[in-house]
Scaffold this active site. Structure first.
Site, PDB file in Angstrom:
ATOM      1  N   MET A  19       2.985  -9.249  -0.772  1.00  0.00           N
ATOM      2  CA  MET A  19       2.424  -8.634   0.438  1.00  0.00           C
ATOM      3  C   MET A  19       0.908  -8.564   0.306  1.00  0.00           C
ATOM      4  O   MET A  19       0.384  -8.265  -0.764  1.00  0.00           O
ATOM      5  CB  MET A  19       2.987  -7.236   0.614  1.00  0.00           C
ATOM      6  CG  MET A  19       4.446  -7.258   0.984  1.00  0.00           C
ATOM      7  SD  MET A  19       5.067  -5.584   1.171  1.00  0.00           S
ATOM      8  CE  MET A  19       6.797  -5.948   1.452  1.00  0.00           C
ATOM      9  N   SER A  20       0.233  -8.840   1.413  1.00  0.00           N
ATOM     10  CA  SER A  20      -1.230  -8.807   1.430  1.00  0.00           C
ATOM     11  C   SER A  20      -1.692  -8.599   2.864  1.00  0.00           C
ATOM     12  O   SER A  20      -1.076  -9.150   3.795  1.00  0.00           O
ATOM     13  CB  SER A  20      -1.773 -10.138   0.900  1.00  0.00           C
ATOM     14  OG  SER A  20      -3.136 -10.274   1.237  1.00  0.00           O
ATOM     15  N   SER A  21      -2.767  -7.855   3.033  1.00  0.00           N
ATOM     16  CA  SER A  21      -3.320  -7.686   4.389  1.00  0.00           C
ATOM     17  C   SER A  21      -3.692  -9.033   4.976  1.00  0.00           C
ATOM     18  O   SER A  21      -3.605  -9.244   6.182  1.00  0.00           O
ATOM     19  CB  SER A  21      -4.561  -6.795   4.341  1.00  0.00           C
ATOM     20  OG  SER A  21      -4.241  -5.561   3.755  1.00  0.00           O
ATOM     21  N   ARG A  22      -4.105  -9.946   4.111  1.00  0.00           N
ATOM     22  CA  ARG A  22      -4.530 -11.266   4.597  1.00  0.00           C
ATOM     23  C   ARG A  22      -3.364 -12.113   5.117  1.00  0.00           C
ATOM     24  O   ARG A  22      -3.591 -13.083   5.834  1.00  0.00           O
ATOM     25  CB  ARG A  22      -5.267 -12.032   3.493  1.00  0.00           C
ATOM     26  CG  ARG A  22      -6.648 -11.488   3.190  1.00  0.00           C
ATOM     27  CD  ARG A  22      -7.411 -12.450   2.291  1.00  0.00           C
ATOM     28  NE  ARG A  22      -8.822 -12.117   2.218  1.00  0.00           N
ATOM     29  CZ  ARG A  22      -9.351 -11.258   1.344  1.00  0.00           C
ATOM     30  NH1 ARG A  22      -8.567 -10.656   0.474  1.00  0.00           N
ATOM     31  NH2 ARG A  22     -10.645 -11.006   1.352  1.00  0.00           N
ATOM     32  N   GLY A  53      -2.814  -1.506  -7.238  1.00  0.00           N
ATOM     33  CA  GLY A  53      -1.710  -2.460  -7.293  1.00  0.00           C
ATOM     34  C   GLY A  53      -1.949  -3.517  -8.362  1.00  0.00           C
ATOM     35  O   GLY A  53      -3.071  -3.999  -8.524  1.00  0.00           O
ATOM     36  N   HIS A 105       0.834  -1.203   0.000  1.00  0.00           N
ATOM     37  CA  HIS A 105       0.000   0.000   0.000  1.00  0.00           C
ATOM     38  C   HIS A 105       0.875   1.261   0.000  1.00  0.00           C
ATOM     39  O   HIS A 105       0.600   2.221  -0.718  1.00  0.00           O
ATOM     40  CB  HIS A 105      -0.872   0.049   1.261  1.00  0.00           C
ATOM     41  CG  HIS A 105      -1.875  -1.056   1.387  1.00  0.00           C
ATOM     42  ND1 HIS A 105      -1.781  -2.033   2.350  1.00  0.00           N
ATOM     43  CD2 HIS A 105      -2.995  -1.338   0.678  1.00  0.00           C
ATOM     44  CE1 HIS A 105      -2.808  -2.860   2.240  1.00  0.00           C
ATOM     45  NE2 HIS A 105      -3.554  -2.471   1.234  1.00  0.00           N
ATOM     46  N   LYS A 116      -0.876  -6.365  -8.021  1.00  0.00           N
ATOM     47  CA  LYS A 116      -1.127  -7.573  -7.225  1.00  0.00           C
ATOM     48  C   LYS A 116      -2.554  -8.073  -7.484  1.00  0.00           C
ATOM     49  O   LYS A 116      -2.813  -9.265  -7.533  1.00  0.00           O
ATOM     50  CB  LYS A 116      -0.903  -7.227  -5.749  1.00  0.00           C
ATOM     51  CG  LYS A 116      -1.647  -8.050  -4.737  1.00  0.00           C
ATOM     52  CD  LYS A 116      -0.966  -9.355  -4.489  1.00  0.00           C
ATOM     53  CE  LYS A 116      -1.466 -10.065  -3.261  1.00  0.00           C
ATOM     54  NZ  LYS A 116      -2.905 -10.152  -3.124  1.00  0.00           N
ATOM     55  N   ASP A 117      -3.491  -7.117  -7.614  1.00  0.00           N
ATOM     56  CA  ASP A 117      -4.875  -7.447  -7.962  1.00  0.00           C
ATOM     57  C   ASP A 117      -5.050  -7.106  -9.438  1.00  0.00           C
ATOM     58  O   ASP A 117      -5.730  -6.139  -9.787  1.00  0.00           O
ATOM     59  CB  ASP A 117      -5.834  -6.651  -7.084  1.00  0.00           C
ATOM     60  CG  ASP A 117      -5.630  -6.972  -5.610  1.00  0.00           C
ATOM     61  OD1 ASP A 117      -6.144  -7.997  -5.166  1.00  0.00           O
ATOM     62  OD2 ASP A 117      -4.903  -6.222  -4.927  1.00  0.00           O
TER      63      ASP A 117
HETATM   64  P1  AMP Z   1      -6.579  -3.594  -0.464  1.00  0.00           P
HETATM   65  O1  AMP Z   1      -6.392  -2.856   0.814  1.00  0.00           O
HETATM   66  O2  AMP Z   1      -6.202  -5.031  -0.401  1.00  0.00           O
HETATM   67  O3  AMP Z   1      -7.921  -3.330  -1.103  1.00  0.00           O
HETATM   68  O4  AMP Z   1      -5.524  -2.952  -1.466  1.00  0.00           O
HETATM   69  C1  AMP Z   1      -5.520  -1.582  -1.745  1.00  0.00           C
HETATM   70  C2  AMP Z   1      -4.621  -1.351  -2.931  1.00  0.00           C
HETATM   71  O5  AMP Z   1      -3.300  -1.786  -2.632  1.00  0.00           O
HETATM   72  C3  AMP Z   1      -5.088  -2.137  -4.163  1.00  0.00           C
HETATM   73  O6  AMP Z   1      -4.930  -1.323  -5.315  1.00  0.00           O
HETATM   74  C4  AMP Z   1      -4.151  -3.308  -4.166  1.00  0.00           C
HETATM   75  O7  AMP Z   1      -3.949  -3.858  -5.451  1.00  0.00           O
HETATM   76  C5  AMP Z   1      -2.878  -2.659  -3.648  1.00  0.00           C
HETATM   77  N1  AMP Z   1      -1.969  -3.682  -3.126  1.00  0.00           N
HETATM   78  C6  AMP Z   1      -2.265  -4.670  -2.252  1.00  0.00           C
HETATM   79  N2  AMP Z   1      -1.185  -5.456  -2.048  1.00  0.00           N
HETATM   80  C7  AMP Z   1      -0.195  -4.977  -2.826  1.00  0.00           C
HETATM   81  C8  AMP Z   1       1.162  -5.356  -3.083  1.00  0.00           C
HETATM   82  N3  AMP Z   1       1.710  -6.418  -2.491  1.00  0.00           N
HETATM   83  N4  AMP Z   1       1.889  -4.603  -3.945  1.00  0.00           N
HETATM   84  C9  AMP Z   1       1.332  -3.527  -4.565  1.00  0.00           C
HETATM   85  N5  AMP Z   1       0.078  -3.112  -4.370  1.00  0.00           N
HETATM   86  C10 AMP Z   1      -0.683  -3.827  -3.516  1.00  0.00           C
END
Ligand code: AMP
Length: 277
Positions: free
Chosen positions: A182-185, A145, A35, A147-148
């Site tokens: 990296m992931s919140s999960r 990101g 993020h 990532k998605d």
């Molecule tokens: P989320 O909080 O999971 O909805 O993610 C918010 C944003 O952060 C989205 O655009 C995701 O694609 C991006 N994001 C999540 N993980 C990553 C990562 N490892 N690298 C780059 N962007 C990320």
């Protein structure tokens, strides 16, 4: 840094900002360096940066997943303060959705495959929240990101089809040193599960290394064979596709880029990852 809790306040602040360049990073919180890489890119490109933290109920097709999603807003705010972000937007669900959003977003074939197939309703929820947030913040640019990856393609399509007028910018996936995306999960994984999860990026790297001269199907097989040897991974899909239309034209020689995308459950945690191959 200003913490903005209501839609009305955010809208009035953004009216005052009109004329200066505003960049926007939508998130669901539990922030990590992935993020923050979006935040830093946004700050580089824009005069003002808005980060939203909103765990969007409409994009969760599994109520347990929504309930268990990590929520650490105070810690997130500390991180964003250290980054000197201008505005953090933390709306309530009632404020974002004053009435039920019944709209069916028509986003074409890219919305019905992969995540669209495995998480019914997910992209409709993503589309409704992103459209709503874009209308509230009216940014010049928004950062997502890779990532998605499918979500990024969907948002570009949403922006185009619904004429939202935002420049949608994709940012590279950030990984831990050992390769795990990296992931919140990831915070929900035990240390053993984390070791298991590492095989997802390993499978993608294996495909990338073998890509030359192989068909889409052969590459998928390589990844599936590798993951079938790993205990405790419940594979949902592993697909190699054209990044533009997310299709894999069987039997054809490929020209240009391909991307491998994987979704799997490790224990109760659903993870996704992808890599250009
Ligand atoms: P989320 O909080 O999971 O909805 O993610 C918010 C944003 O952060 C989205 O655009 C995701 O694609 C991006 N994001 C999540 N993980 C990553 C990562 N490892 N690298 C780059 N962007 C990320």
């Amino acid at each position: 840094m200003l913490i903005v809790k209501t839609v009305a306040h955010m809208k009035s602040l953004m009216r005052e900002e009109s004329g200066s360049s505003v960049g926007f990073v939508p998130t669901m919180g539990a922030l990590h360096d992935g993020h923050l890489s979006l935040v830093r890119k946004c700050q580089k490109d824009n005069k003002k940066t808005v980060v939203s933290i909103f765990v969007n109920p409409t994009q969760f097709n599994d109520p347990e997943d929504f309930e268990k999603y990590p929520r650490v807003v105070d810690k997130d705010i500390q991180l964003l303060m250290a980054e000197k972000v201008d505005y953090v937007f933390t709306p309530s669900a009632a404020d974002i959705y004053p009435s039920k959003d019944e709209q069916d977003y028509e986003l074409g074939d890219i919305s019905t495959t992969l995540e669209g197939e495995h998480r019914p309703g997910h992209f409709n929820g993503v589309a409704s929240v992103v459209k709503r947030l874009f209308e509230i913040v009216s940014p010049q640019r928004a950062y997502f990101g890779l990532k998605d990856f499918q979500q990024y393609q969907i948002i570009k399509e949403l922006n185009k089809r619904y004429d939202l007028g935002v420049e949608v910018i994709g940012c590279e996936t950030q990984r831990d040193a050992d390769g795990l995306a990296m992931s919140s999960r990831n915070a929900l994984l035990s240390s053993t599960e984390r070791e298991t999860a590492l095989h997802l990026s390993k499978a993608l790297k294996l495909i990338a290394g073998a890509s030359n001269g192989k068909s889409y199907n052969e590459l998928e097989q390589i990844g599936e064979d590798y993951l079938s040897e790993v205990d405790d991974i419940d594979l949902e899909y592993l697909k190699v596709v054209d990044p533009e239309n997310l299709k894999s034209p069987n039997g054809e020689n490929h020209q240009g880029n391909r991307i491998a995308l994987v979704a799997a459950r490790v224990g109760k945690v659903r993870l996704i990852d992808n890599m250009f191959v």
